[in-house]
Design an enzyme around this catalytic site. Structure first.
Site, PDB file in Angstrom:
ATOM      1  N   HIS A  47       0.840  -1.204   0.000  1.00  0.00           N
ATOM      2  CA  HIS A  47       0.000   0.000   0.000  1.00  0.00           C
ATOM      3  C   HIS A  47       0.876   1.256   0.000  1.00  0.00           C
ATOM      4  CE1 HIS A  47      -3.642  -2.309   0.952  1.00  0.00           C
ATOM      5  NE2 HIS A  47      -2.877  -3.005   1.772  1.00  0.00           N
ATOM      6  N   LYS A  48       1.905   1.226   0.840  1.00  0.00           N
ATOM      7  CA  LYS A  48       2.806   2.386   0.893  1.00  0.00           C
ATOM      8  C   LYS A  48       3.495   2.590  -0.449  1.00  0.00           C
ATOM      9  CE  LYS A  48       4.417   2.401   5.680  1.00  0.00           C
ATOM     10  NZ  LYS A  48       5.652   2.344   6.471  1.00  0.00           N
ATOM     11  N   ASP A  90       8.734   6.048   8.301  1.00  0.00           N
ATOM     12  CA  ASP A  90       8.120   5.451   9.484  1.00  0.00           C
ATOM     13  C   ASP A  90       6.970   6.353   9.895  1.00  0.00           C
ATOM     14  OD1 ASP A  90       8.242   3.139  11.196  1.00  0.00           O
ATOM     15  OD2 ASP A  90       8.586   4.534  12.830  1.00  0.00           O
TER      16      ASP A  90
HETATM   17  P1  IMP Z   1       5.166   1.898   9.669  1.00  0.00           P
HETATM   18  O1  IMP Z   1       6.025   1.474  10.811  1.00  0.00           O
HETATM   19  O2  IMP Z   1       5.587   3.161   9.026  1.00  0.00           O
HETATM   20  O3  IMP Z   1       4.970   0.801   8.673  1.00  0.00           O
HETATM   21  O4  IMP Z   1       3.725   2.219  10.206  1.00  0.00           O
HETATM   22  C1  IMP Z   1       3.275   1.713  11.427  1.00  0.00           C
HETATM   23  C2  IMP Z   1       1.821   1.393  11.386  1.00  0.00           C
HETATM   24  O5  IMP Z   1       1.078   2.611  11.257  1.00  0.00           O
HETATM   25  C3  IMP Z   1       1.355   0.524  10.227  1.00  0.00           C
HETATM   26  O6  IMP Z   1       1.450  -0.826  10.517  1.00  0.00           O
HETATM   27  C4  IMP Z   1      -0.085   0.926  10.096  1.00  0.00           C
HETATM   28  O7  IMP Z   1      -0.868   0.224  11.010  1.00  0.00           O
HETATM   29  C5  IMP Z   1      -0.058   2.378  10.497  1.00  0.00           C
HETATM   30  N1  IMP Z   1      -0.032   3.258   9.327  1.00  0.00           N
HETATM   31  C6  IMP Z   1       1.060   3.723   8.654  1.00  0.00           C
HETATM   32  N2  IMP Z   1       0.679   4.511   7.638  1.00  0.00           N
HETATM   33  C7  IMP Z   1      -0.677   4.523   7.667  1.00  0.00           C
HETATM   34  C8  IMP Z   1      -1.656   5.154   6.853  1.00  0.00           C
HETATM   35  O8  IMP Z   1      -1.383   5.862   5.874  1.00  0.00           O
HETATM   36  N3  IMP Z   1      -2.937   4.934   7.200  1.00  0.00           N
HETATM   37  C9  IMP Z   1      -3.301   4.163   8.262  1.00  0.00           C
HETATM   38  N4  IMP Z   1      -2.434   3.537   9.036  1.00  0.00           N
HETATM   39  C10 IMP Z   1      -1.124   3.727   8.736  1.00  0.00           C
END
Ligand code: IMP
Length: 202
Positions: free
Chosen positions: A12-13, A73
């Site tokens: 998704h990212k 992050d």
């Molecule tokens: P990460 O460590 O950057 O991957 O993000 C940590 C967590 O934040 C992810 O597992 C998601 O649950 C949540 N997250 C990150 N980006 C989004 C977003 O754009 N929308 C909703 N949840 C997000």
């Protein structure tokens, strides 16, 4: 055109960032450069985790025609929970939990609370230089969006993570009800990527 590796396994990212950088930068996924495995994220700040992820890739790439590596992050920071889950957003409901588990825990923690203010914050770490060099140039870009945590899920299948329960200010729908191009224009990651894009165009 610049070629950058995006240090994520989250499809998704990858889709969001590719759409946001469309035409300006060629974004390569980890799979496309033959890297797999869980990237460690054990720092206690978003900046620290973003740098740790970018570093992990930087150390594993050699001999590729690449201009740099970046990693992001993100944390969901909920006011009534003292900023939690924050840097622990991915594992809020425990190791290997699902997005749904995290949302259930969040809705439970906010049950009966009046204040539902929250923000999403993303930090991107960019590393540039000749790959393999010990000291890449390191830059950070931050984006933030404020909003409210809804009392239940609102989704038409868009988005991921906490999107079904996050409603950004000035909108009447959740992130999970928005077309990707709208989310990208206003979201934490979209704003951080826009700063990265401006920087790369210099
Ligand atoms: P990460 O460590 O950057 O991957 O993000 C940590 C967590 O934040 C992810 O597992 C998601 O649950 C949540 N997250 C990150 N980006 C989004 C977003 O754009 N929308 C909703 N949840 C997000």
């Amino acid at each position: 055109m610049k070629r950058l590796i995006f240090a994520t396994n989250n499809k998704h990212k990858l889709q969001e960032v590719r759409a946001a950088l469309d035409g300006a930068v060629e974004v390569l996924s980890l799979a496309e450069v033959g890297l797999s495995g869980d990237i460690p994220e054990t720092a206690d700040t978003l900046q620290g985790n973003a740098q740790q992820k970018a570093d992990w890739v930087w150390e594993r790439i050699s001999g590729m025609q690449i201009d740099g590596v970046f990693a992001d992050d993100t944390g969901l920071e909920v006011e009534a929970l003292g900023g939690a889950p924050g840097v622990y957003s991915a594992r809020y409901a425990g190791e290997h939990c699902s997005f749904d588990d995290n949302i259930d825990k969040l809705l439970g923690a906010l049950n009966g609370k009046h204040n539902r203010r929250a923000d999403f914050r993303t930090v991107i770490c960019l590393m540039e230089g000749s790959l393999g060099s010990r000291q890449p140039k390191v830059s950070f870009f931050e984006g933030r969006v404020d909003g409210e945590i809804l009392t239940e899920r609102h989704s038409n299948g868009e988005g991921f993570g906490y999107d079904p329960v996050f409603m950004p200010d000035r909108f009447a729908v959740s992130f999970a009800e928005m077309p990707l191009e709208v989310k990208n224009r206003i979201s934490h990651r979209g704003l951080a990527v826009a700063k990265l894009s401006e920087y790369l165009k210099r």
